[in-house]
Design a protein around this motif. Structure first.
Motif, PDB file in Angstrom:
ATOM      1  N   LYS A  56     -27.647 -49.707 -55.198  1.00 18.96           N
ATOM      2  CA  LYS A  56     -28.280 -49.643 -53.884  1.00 18.96           C
ATOM      3  C   LYS A  56     -27.861 -48.344 -53.212  1.00 18.96           C
ATOM      4  O   LYS A  56     -26.668 -48.089 -53.029  1.00 18.96           O
ATOM      5  N   ILE A  57     -28.825 -47.527 -52.864  1.00 21.69           N
ATOM      6  CA  ILE A  57     -28.571 -46.210 -52.298  1.00 21.69           C
ATOM      7  C   ILE A  57     -29.159 -46.149 -50.898  1.00 21.69           C
ATOM      8  O   ILE A  57     -30.362 -46.325 -50.711  1.00 21.69           O
ATOM      9  N   THR A  58     -28.297 -45.911 -49.914  1.00 19.59           N
ATOM     10  CA  THR A  58     -28.737 -45.845 -48.521  1.00 19.59           C
ATOM     11  C   THR A  58     -28.401 -44.481 -47.935  1.00 19.59           C
ATOM     12  O   THR A  58     -27.233 -44.189 -47.662  1.00 19.59           O
ATOM     13  N   PRO A  59     -29.377 -43.596 -47.769  1.00 19.09           N
ATOM     14  CA  PRO A  59     -29.089 -42.320 -47.115  1.00 19.09           C
ATOM     15  C   PRO A  59     -28.542 -42.528 -45.706  1.00 19.09           C
ATOM     16  O   PRO A  59     -29.068 -43.335 -44.935  1.00 19.09           O
ATOM     17  N   VAL A  60     -27.461 -41.821 -45.378  1.00 21.02           N
ATOM     18  CA  VAL A  60     -26.848 -41.936 -44.054  1.00 21.02           C
ATOM     19  C   VAL A  60     -26.951 -40.644 -43.268  1.00 21.02           C
ATOM     20  O   VAL A  60     -26.653 -40.614 -42.071  1.00 21.02           O
ATOM     21  N   PHE A  61     -27.395 -39.556 -43.928  1.00 20.25           N
ATOM     22  CA  PHE A  61     -27.568 -38.278 -43.232  1.00 20.25           C
ATOM     23  C   PHE A  61     -28.578 -37.460 -44.014  1.00 20.25           C
ATOM     24  O   PHE A  61     -28.492 -37.355 -45.238  1.00 20.25           O
ATOM     25  N   MET A  62     -29.548 -36.884 -43.294  1.00 13.82           N
ATOM     26  CA  MET A  62     -30.562 -36.061 -43.933  1.00 13.82           C
ATOM     27  C   MET A  62     -30.737 -34.778 -43.138  1.00 13.82           C
ATOM     28  O   MET A  62     -30.868 -34.793 -41.914  1.00 13.82           O
ATOM     29  N   ASP A  63     -30.714 -33.651 -43.837  1.00 15.23           N
ATOM     30  CA  ASP A  63     -30.873 -32.339 -43.213  1.00 15.23           C
ATOM     31  C   ASP A  63     -31.235 -31.350 -44.315  1.00 15.23           C
ATOM     32  O   ASP A  63     -31.036 -31.624 -45.496  1.00 15.23           O
ATOM     33  N   SER A  64     -31.731 -30.215 -43.956  1.00 14.44           N
ATOM     34  CA  SER A  64     -32.148 -29.213 -44.940  1.00 14.44           C
ATOM     35  C   SER A  64     -30.938 -28.395 -45.379  1.00 14.44           C
ATOM     36  O   SER A  64     -30.805 -27.212 -45.064  1.00 14.44           O
ATOM     37  N   LEU A  65     -30.042 -29.048 -46.117  1.00  9.41           N
ATOM     38  CA  LEU A  65     -28.782 -28.454 -46.523  1.00  9.41           C
ATOM     39  C   LEU A  65     -28.512 -28.712 -47.996  1.00  9.41           C
ATOM     40  O   LEU A  65     -29.030 -29.668 -48.576  1.00  9.41           O
ATOM     41  N   SER A  66     -27.667 -27.878 -48.570  1.00 12.62           N
ATOM     42  CA  SER A  66     -27.083 -28.145 -49.883  1.00 12.62           C
ATOM     43  C   SER A  66     -25.665 -28.635 -49.649  1.00 12.62           C
ATOM     44  O   SER A  66     -24.803 -27.873 -49.203  1.00 12.62           O
ATOM     45  N   ILE A  67     -25.408 -29.915 -49.922  1.00 12.47           N
ATOM     46  CA  ILE A  67     -24.127 -30.544 -49.582  1.00 12.47           C
ATOM     47  C   ILE A  67     -23.389 -30.880 -50.870  1.00 12.47           C
ATOM     48  O   ILE A  67     -23.724 -31.824 -51.576  1.00 12.47           O
ATOM     49  N   ARG A  68     -22.342 -30.091 -51.171  1.00 11.87           N
ATOM     50  CA  ARG A  68     -21.584 -30.258 -52.403  1.00 11.87           C
ATOM     51  C   ARG A  68     -20.145 -30.707 -52.172  1.00 11.87           C
ATOM     52  O   ARG A  68     -19.403 -30.883 -53.141  1.00 11.87           O
ATOM     53  N   ALA A  69     -19.734 -30.863 -50.919  1.00 12.07           N
ATOM     54  CA  ALA A  69     -18.348 -31.220 -50.636  1.00 12.07           C
ATOM     55  C   ALA A  69     -18.312 -32.327 -49.594  1.00 12.07           C
ATOM     56  O   ALA A  69     -18.780 -32.151 -48.468  1.00 12.07           O
ATOM     57  N   ILE A  70     -17.749 -33.492 -49.976  1.00  8.47           N
ATOM     58  CA  ILE A  70     -17.633 -34.619 -49.054  1.00  8.47           C
ATOM     59  C   ILE A  70     -16.233 -35.204 -49.140  1.00  8.47           C
ATOM     60  O   ILE A  70     -15.558 -35.108 -50.167  1.00  8.47           O
ATOM     61  N   HIS A  71     -15.813 -35.825 -48.027  1.00 16.50           N
ATOM     62  CA  HIS A  71     -14.498 -36.479 -47.981  1.00 16.50           C
ATOM     63  C   HIS A  71     -14.619 -37.741 -47.138  1.00 16.50           C
ATOM     64  O   HIS A  71     -14.616 -37.682 -45.907  1.00 16.50           O
ATOM     65  N   PRO A  72     -14.750 -38.921 -47.770  1.00 13.38           N
ATOM     66  CA  PRO A  72     -14.859 -40.165 -47.003  1.00 13.38           C
ATOM     67  C   PRO A  72     -13.551 -40.531 -46.310  1.00 13.38           C
ATOM     68  O   PRO A  72     -12.456 -40.297 -46.848  1.00 13.38           O
ATOM     69  N   LEU A  73     -13.659 -41.124 -45.133  1.00 14.79           N
ATOM     70  CA  LEU A  73     -12.511 -41.688 -44.433  1.00 14.79           C
ATOM     71  C   LEU A  73     -12.443 -43.198 -44.605  1.00 14.79           C
ATOM     72  O   LEU A  73     -11.363 -43.771 -44.712  1.00 14.79           O
ATOM     73  N   ASP A  74     -13.590 -43.849 -44.577  1.00 12.83           N
ATOM     74  CA  ASP A  74     -13.688 -45.293 -44.780  1.00 12.83           C
ATOM     75  C   ASP A  74     -15.133 -45.609 -45.141  1.00 12.83           C
ATOM     76  O   ASP A  74     -15.917 -44.701 -45.440  1.00 12.83           O
ATOM     77  N   GLU A  75     -15.511 -46.872 -45.094  1.00  6.28           N
ATOM     78  CA  GLU A  75     -16.852 -47.265 -45.518  1.00  6.28           C
ATOM     79  C   GLU A  75     -17.952 -46.760 -44.595  1.00  6.28           C
ATOM     80  O   GLU A  75     -19.133 -46.772 -44.968  1.00  6.28           O
ATOM     81  N   ASN A  76     -17.605 -46.328 -43.393  1.00  2.00           N
ATOM     82  CA  ASN A  76     -18.620 -45.912 -42.423  1.00  2.00           C
ATOM     83  C   ASN A  76     -18.524 -44.454 -42.007  1.00  2.00           C
ATOM     84  O   ASN A  76     -19.393 -43.970 -41.281  1.00  2.00           O
ATOM     85  N   ARG A  77     -17.481 -43.751 -42.461  1.00  2.00           N
ATOM     86  CA  ARG A  77     -17.294 -42.371 -42.008  1.00  2.00           C
ATOM     87  C   ARG A  77     -17.032 -41.444 -43.189  1.00  2.00           C
ATOM     88  O   ARG A  77     -16.236 -41.765 -44.075  1.00  2.00           O
ATOM     89  N   VAL A  78     -17.711 -40.289 -43.157  1.00  2.00           N
ATOM     90  CA  VAL A  78     -17.536 -39.315 -44.221  1.00  2.00           C
ATOM     91  C   VAL A  78     -17.685 -37.906 -43.645  1.00  2.00           C
ATOM     92  O   VAL A  78     -18.616 -37.611 -42.902  1.00  2.00           O
ATOM     93  N   TRP A  79     -16.722 -37.046 -43.969  1.00  2.00           N
ATOM     94  CA  TRP A  79     -16.796 -35.627 -43.641  1.00  2.00           C
ATOM     95  C   TRP A  79     -17.622 -34.914 -44.709  1.00  2.00           C
ATOM     96  O   TRP A  79     -17.641 -35.317 -45.872  1.00  2.00           O
ATOM     97  N   PHE A  80     -18.277 -33.818 -44.309  1.00  2.00           N
ATOM     98  CA  PHE A  80     -18.972 -33.000 -45.296  1.00  2.00           C
ATOM     99  C   PHE A  80     -18.881 -31.530 -44.915  1.00  2.00           C
ATOM    100  O   PHE A  80     -18.649 -31.169 -43.758  1.00  2.00           O
ATOM    101  N   ALA A  81     -19.056 -30.677 -45.913  1.00  2.00           N
ATOM    102  CA  ALA A  81     -19.161 -29.233 -45.716  1.00  2.00           C
ATOM    103  C   ALA A  81     -20.340 -28.753 -46.541  1.00  2.00           C
ATOM    104  O   ALA A  81     -20.505 -29.145 -47.694  1.00  2.00           O
ATOM    105  N   ALA A  82     -21.170 -27.875 -45.964  1.00  2.00           N
ATOM    106  CA  ALA A  82     -22.423 -27.496 -46.607  1.00  2.00           C
ATOM    107  C   ALA A  82     -22.693 -26.006 -46.420  1.00  2.00           C
ATOM    108  O   ALA A  82     -21.847 -25.245 -45.939  1.00  2.00           O
ATOM    109  N   ASN A  83     -23.880 -25.596 -46.793  1.00  2.00           N
ATOM    110  CA  ASN A  83     -24.303 -24.224 -46.553  1.00  2.00           C
ATOM    111  C   ASN A  83     -24.763 -24.076 -45.099  1.00  2.00           C
ATOM    112  O   ASN A  83     -24.632 -25.000 -44.291  1.00  2.00           O
ATOM    113  N   LYS A  84     -25.239 -22.893 -44.746  1.00  2.00           N
ATOM    114  CA  LYS A  84     -25.704 -22.584 -43.395  1.00  2.00           C
ATOM    115  C   LYS A  84     -24.604 -22.775 -42.357  1.00  2.00           C
ATOM    116  O   LYS A  84     -24.882 -23.025 -41.180  1.00  2.00           O
ATOM    117  N   GLY A  85     -23.334 -22.687 -42.790  1.00  2.00           N
ATOM    118  CA  GLY A  85     -22.209 -22.795 -41.881  1.00  2.00           C
ATOM    119  C   GLY A  85     -21.972 -24.169 -41.306  1.00  2.00           C
ATOM    120  O   GLY A  85     -21.174 -24.329 -40.385  1.00  2.00           O
TER     121      GLY A  85
END
Length: 346
Positions: free
Chosen positions: A28-57
């Protein structure tokens, strides 16, 4: 808006000789964030929170239904971030290419408190790929070859300052041997250990058992020799047992010599499922709590699963992702082009 893709996952334990084999039939796949980005780095904190770093600063914290975003500029440039790591009190993001700029983002558990530059490296060959922390004081980031060694920077003071290790401290690498910036997962950390995977000219694993003070390097049987062949991701479940995955980015269906495991801390590696699916993958993770039997790998061709420690695999979805990070034995986050999604395993 959220979209639900696929159906619930069925997780079962099937008895085998010594270990419980894991069975997953769908995802089951549920998108939680959508934007015109290339997102290759994520760091979850818990089941509801996740940090990310992407292109475009762009960096941010997805907090349930609320994206908390920031755009970081260096001079007049929007940096491209592919590395992220965290301590108890801060999150760190590191840009690829020239200049490499590392930022510390203060975090009080709810909101970012400040952003400061803590490392800067300028040069035509500069290219950093991934970053991890051993503990709240000590961390490491790895980049491509400059001179005759990979670029390795470490911190011993919680990320406030970073020092580049001299080549004399590091294993020699060959011209054309690289560390891929595919998913912030060509570094694996366990205890005081770190393992760094390479590709390109050679597919090898560098290892330190003392948080970056001394290093050794070991060969692997993973395909190599071309610019985009080699190990793209590495994971360890304890100090002895680990897995590498990758392949040929330019021929993603090639499933030969692209998966291997170690049982002796990376000193030697054995091919698994050689010539069998899956082909190219950019990120691999052990499922927590499955004694190394459950493994998930993602890449642009889709999501694959092994329930027997990598001996056999099956495709769960054709949905494309760059990176996957587990929160626990039933929840993971994955990132890719234009989105971050929650993957639920039941």
């Amino acid at each position: 808006m959220r979209f639900i893709i696929a159906i619930a996952v069925v997780l079962a334990f099937v008895s085998c000789t010594n270990k419980a084999e894991i069975e997953i039939n769908s995802v089951k796949i549920t998108p939680v964030f959508m934007d015109s980005l290339s997102i290759r780095a994520i760091h979850p904190l818990d089941e509801n929170r996740v940090w990310f770093a992407a292109n475009k600063g762009k960096v941010g914290l997805i907090d349930g239904d609320t994206p908390k975003l920031a755009v970081i500029k260096y001079a007049d440039s929007l940096l491209h971030f592919r590395s992220i790591a965290a301590t108890t009190e801060a999150v760190f993001v590191l840009s690829i290419a020239n200049p490499a700029v590392l930022y510390k983002i203060g975090f009080n558990g709810t909101e970012a408190t400040n952003i400061e530059e803590v490392y800067n490296e300028i040069g035509p060959e500069v290219f950093y790929d991934s970053m991890k922390f051993w503990n709240d004081d000590e961390g490491i980031a790895v980049g491509d070859l400059i001179g005759d060694c990979l670029s390795v920077i470490v911190t011993r003071d919680g990320g406030n300052s970073w020092e580049k290790l001299p080549c004399e401290m590091l294993p020699k690498v060959e011209k054309g041997e690289v560390a891929f910036a595919a998913s912030n997962s060509n570094i694996a950390i366990y205890g005081d250990n770190a393992w760094v995977a390479t590709g390109g000219k050679k597919s090898r694993v560098m290892h330190t058992a003392d948080r970056g003070k001394t290093w050794k390097v070991y060969d692997t049987p993973i395909a190599s020799g071309k610019a985009m062949t080699g190990i793209f991701s590495i994971d360890f479940r304890d100090e002895n047992n680990g897995i590498v995955i990758g392949g040929n980015w330019e021929q993603k269906s090639d499933n030969s010599k692209n998966k291997a495991i170690t049982t002796n801390g990376g000193k030697s590696w054995k091919l698994i499922a050689d010539g069998e699916e899956p082909g190219y993958k950019s990120s691999v993770k052990y499922i927590p709590g499955t004694a190394g039997q459950g493994i998930v790998a993602v890449g642009s061709p889709g999501i694959s699963f092994s329930g027997d420690g990598g001996k056999s695999w099956k495709e769960l979805s054709k949905e494309a992702f760059f990176a996957i990070e587990f929160v626990n034995d039933s929840v993971a986050f994955a990132s890719g082009n234009n989105r971050i999604a929650k993957l639920l395993f039941k």
